[in-house]
Scaffold this active site. Structure first.
Site, PDB file in Angstrom:
ATOM      1  N   ASP A  34     -29.393 -31.673 -61.862  1.00 44.14           N
ATOM      2  CA  ASP A  34     -30.227 -32.871 -61.659  1.00 44.14           C
ATOM      3  C   ASP A  34     -31.499 -32.567 -60.860  1.00 44.14           C
ATOM      4  O   ASP A  34     -32.001 -33.436 -60.140  1.00 44.14           O
ATOM      5  CB  ASP A  34     -29.446 -33.977 -60.933  1.00 44.14           C
ATOM      6  CG  ASP A  34     -28.457 -34.688 -61.842  1.00 44.14           C
ATOM      7  OD1 ASP A  34     -28.211 -34.196 -62.956  1.00 44.14           O
ATOM      8  OD2 ASP A  34     -27.921 -35.731 -61.433  1.00 44.14           O
ATOM      9  N   CYS A  71     -25.967 -33.722 -68.454  1.00 47.28           N
ATOM     10  CA  CYS A  71     -25.389 -32.410 -68.145  1.00 47.28           C
ATOM     11  C   CYS A  71     -24.811 -31.656 -69.345  1.00 47.28           C
ATOM     12  O   CYS A  71     -25.234 -30.538 -69.644  1.00 47.28           O
ATOM     13  CB  CYS A  71     -24.309 -32.567 -67.084  1.00 47.28           C
ATOM     14  SG  CYS A  71     -24.960 -32.922 -65.432  1.00 47.28           S
ATOM     15  N   HIS A 125     -20.234 -27.673 -68.463  1.00 47.11           N
ATOM     16  CA  HIS A 125     -20.049 -29.014 -67.919  1.00 47.11           C
ATOM     17  C   HIS A 125     -18.648 -29.189 -67.337  1.00 47.11           C
ATOM     18  O   HIS A 125     -17.688 -28.563 -67.772  1.00 47.11           O
ATOM     19  CB  HIS A 125     -20.295 -30.073 -68.993  1.00 47.11           C
ATOM     20  CG  HIS A 125     -20.238 -31.464 -68.452  1.00 47.11           C
ATOM     21  ND1 HIS A 125     -21.057 -31.893 -67.438  1.00 47.11           N
ATOM     22  CD2 HIS A 125     -19.440 -32.515 -68.761  1.00 47.11           C
ATOM     23  CE1 HIS A 125     -20.772 -33.147 -67.153  1.00 47.11           C
ATOM     24  NE2 HIS A 125     -19.808 -33.549 -67.930  1.00 47.11           N
ATOM     25  N   ASP A 317     -30.852 -28.118 -65.036  1.00 45.37           N
ATOM     26  CA  ASP A 317     -30.329 -28.504 -66.353  1.00 45.37           C
ATOM     27  C   ASP A 317     -31.102 -29.667 -66.976  1.00 45.37           C
ATOM     28  O   ASP A 317     -31.114 -29.831 -68.191  1.00 45.37           O
ATOM     29  CB  ASP A 317     -28.829 -28.789 -66.315  1.00 45.37           C
ATOM     30  CG  ASP A 317     -28.420 -29.907 -65.371  1.00 45.37           C
ATOM     31  OD1 ASP A 317     -29.257 -30.392 -64.595  1.00 45.37           O
ATOM     32  OD2 ASP A 317     -27.234 -30.293 -65.402  1.00 45.37           O
ATOM     33  N   HIS A 318     -31.767 -30.482 -66.180  1.00 45.05           N
ATOM     34  CA  HIS A 318     -32.651 -31.543 -66.684  1.00 45.05           C
ATOM     35  C   HIS A 318     -33.353 -32.166 -65.490  1.00 45.05           C
ATOM     36  O   HIS A 318     -33.056 -31.835 -64.338  1.00 45.05           O
ATOM     37  CB  HIS A 318     -31.875 -32.625 -67.456  1.00 45.05           C
ATOM     38  CG  HIS A 318     -30.633 -33.067 -66.764  1.00 45.05           C
ATOM     39  ND1 HIS A 318     -30.645 -33.839 -65.624  1.00 45.05           N
ATOM     40  CD2 HIS A 318     -29.326 -32.810 -67.030  1.00 45.05           C
ATOM     41  CE1 HIS A 318     -29.401 -34.046 -65.229  1.00 45.05           C
ATOM     42  NE2 HIS A 318     -28.586 -33.428 -66.054  1.00 45.05           N
TER      43      HIS A 318
END
Length: 487
Positions: A34, A71, A125, A317-318
């Site tokens: 995150d 995720c 994940h 991851d993002h």
């Protein structure tokens, strides 16, 4: 006697390549959860000395994008080198091997080609999936890889110090812990401190063999519960001021209900300005906490004398929203969710301290890492190697980067069990263009266009009056090339 001498000579000749074989390049692969590009080396006020030091040693990618901003799809896409559409994976609750049982993974491919592969922390994940992590990818069992963020209860000896945050406690509880938590505890009280300690231990165990060590930090993902000393690095009133406004003329489908942070819709309370400021403070504290843990691992690598033989890759991851666009957390196609930090540090980098504005995607990491390690290319990957950019930051390897996200945001939690609409988004050097399409028919139900030359914060959807019609036409063509319309 002559025969014996000849045989001995032949044996010595056979051994020469082994004696002179070049050492293999190790890989230290570090992931944050995150994390948007909120690092000092990206111009942020975030206190991240260890990541800034990495950027000075390698290359910083300023326009790197994930393939789906949540995720499991993001991690599965990067670790297999396949886009979400190739995997057919858009949700957190399905393991990629349920859809593609024999697909290659980056660590699995490295393992097949002579590497010891180890996993410490969250890489694949966690929590929701039937298969825990991906055991076949690793040379030994994964450590602290399958858990729930809401179970990150501080572990201390003696009495637990008080929680010094107060404002956000009335919003909701985040699993077993408060949404925000500031306690004067050691780093190892929380997951990431223990991840760093184990990574240092494992590094000492595998240092004498070619290794691929993956270290997955759980922060800055909520709950915002870094130890107090990291909260103390910031003065809340000096953090960037929040603008919660939604983009003008943006369609409703572009947004979501922020349930990850605010909880179930029926129970939600909208945060006050003071509560939002506390959560934003907690996010920055968690970033600095994660950075400090990363520093312990890179320091251990240096102490082992492995810097000159190890490729270091760091990525998030993002991205993430902390109140912008009225959103909390991820699950959108906006730039704040799609764009990620990426730092690549080859051994003895030729471009130390360089940065590039070239568009890159997370599916590109698999072929990049294998190329830098002289490992054969894995078949059928969707990404391309970034090595040309590592040699020349001004190079260009692709015209666009692509991100997608479904609606509802968590379709596996609905009676239908699959998306109703898929949002597909293209990022060109100057624009972001998104189409929201009916999942069954492919028909376009809404669209967005943001001009990043004039509107970096994406506050104006200019789909009805494109500021650069030629660039918009090209963006449309690029989007349809990657995501053909219709079924």
């Amino acid at each position: 006697m002559i025969c014996r001498a000849a045989a001995l000579g032949a044996l010595l000749l056979l051994s020469v390549p082994l004696l002179h074989a070049a050492p293999r390049t190790n890989v230290l692969f570090i992931m944050a959860d995150d994390l948007r590009p909120e690092l000092g080396c990206y111009g942020s006020v975030a206190v991240t000395p260890h990541l800034d030091a990495l950027a000075r040693r390698g290359m910083l990618f300023r326009k790197a994008y994930c393939q789906q901003a949540v995720c499991n799809p993001s991690r599965s896409s990067m670790l297999t080198g396949l886009r979400p559409d190739t995997l057919g994976l858009y949700v957190n609750g399905t393991h990629f091997r349920e859809l593609k049982p024999v697909v290659n993974t980056l660590p699995g491919w490295m393992k097949e080609h002579g590497y010891t592969t180890r996993c410490v922390g969250k890489i694949f994940h966690n929590w929701h999936t039937k298969e825990h992590g991906d055991p076949r990818s690793w040379s030994a069992p994964e450590f602290l890889h399958y858990a729930n963020h809401g179970d990150d209860v501080p572990q201390v000896s003696g009495p637990l110090p008080p929680n010094l945050t107060t404002l956000s406690s009335t919003l909701r509880q985040y699993g077993r812990v408060p949404l925000c938590e500031c306690r004067d505890v050691p780093d190892e009280a929380y997951y990431d401190g223990r991840v760093a300690a184990e990574a240092v231990r494992v590094l000492g165990e595998i240092k004498d063999e070619p290794f691929f060590l993956a270290v997955g930090f759980w922060k800055p993902h909520a709950p915002f519960n870094a130890p107090k000393k990291y909260w103390d690095m910031y003065q809340r009133d000096r953090l960037p001021v929040l603008d919660p406004a939604r983009p003008a003329a943006a369609p409703e489908i572009a947004f979501h209900q922020s349930t990850e942070i605010l909880g179930p819709v029926k129970d939600q309370k909208q945060p006050t300005a003071e509560q939002a400021a506390e959560m934003r403070h907690g996010y920055f504290a968690a970033i600095s906490y994660m950075d400090a843990q990363l520093g312990k691992v890179t320091t251990a690598l240096e102490k082992q004398g492995l810097l000159d033989s190890t490729l270091i890759v760091f990525w998030g991851d993002h991205g993430y929203h902390i109140g912008e666009h009225s959103l909390w957390a991820k699950t959108s196609n906006f730039e704040l969710d799609a764009r990620v930090p990426l730092i690549v540090v080859p051994p003895q980098s030729k471009q130390a301290g360089a940065s590039t504005d070239a568009l890159v995607e997370m599916v590109d990491l698999f072929p990049t890492i294998t190329a830098l390690c002289a490992v054969p290319d894995a078949p059928g990957l969707d990404g391309v190697s970034l090595v040309p950019l590592l040699n020349d930051p001004q190079a260009k390897i692709k015209d666009a980067a692509y991100t997608q996200f479904p609606r509802p945001a968590y379709p596996d939690r609905t009676p239908r069990g699959r998306p109703e609409v898929m949002g597909v988004s293209v990022r060109t050097p100057t624009l972001r263009y998104t189409e929201w399409r009916d999942f069954d028919t492919g028909s376009v139900v809404a669209s967005e266009l943001y001009d990043h030359v004039r509107d970096e914060a994406e506050m104006h959807n200019v789909i009805t009056r494109p500021t650069d019609p030629a660039a918009f036409e090209q963006a449309q063509q690029l989007l349809v090339r990657q995501f053909p319309r219709g079924k």
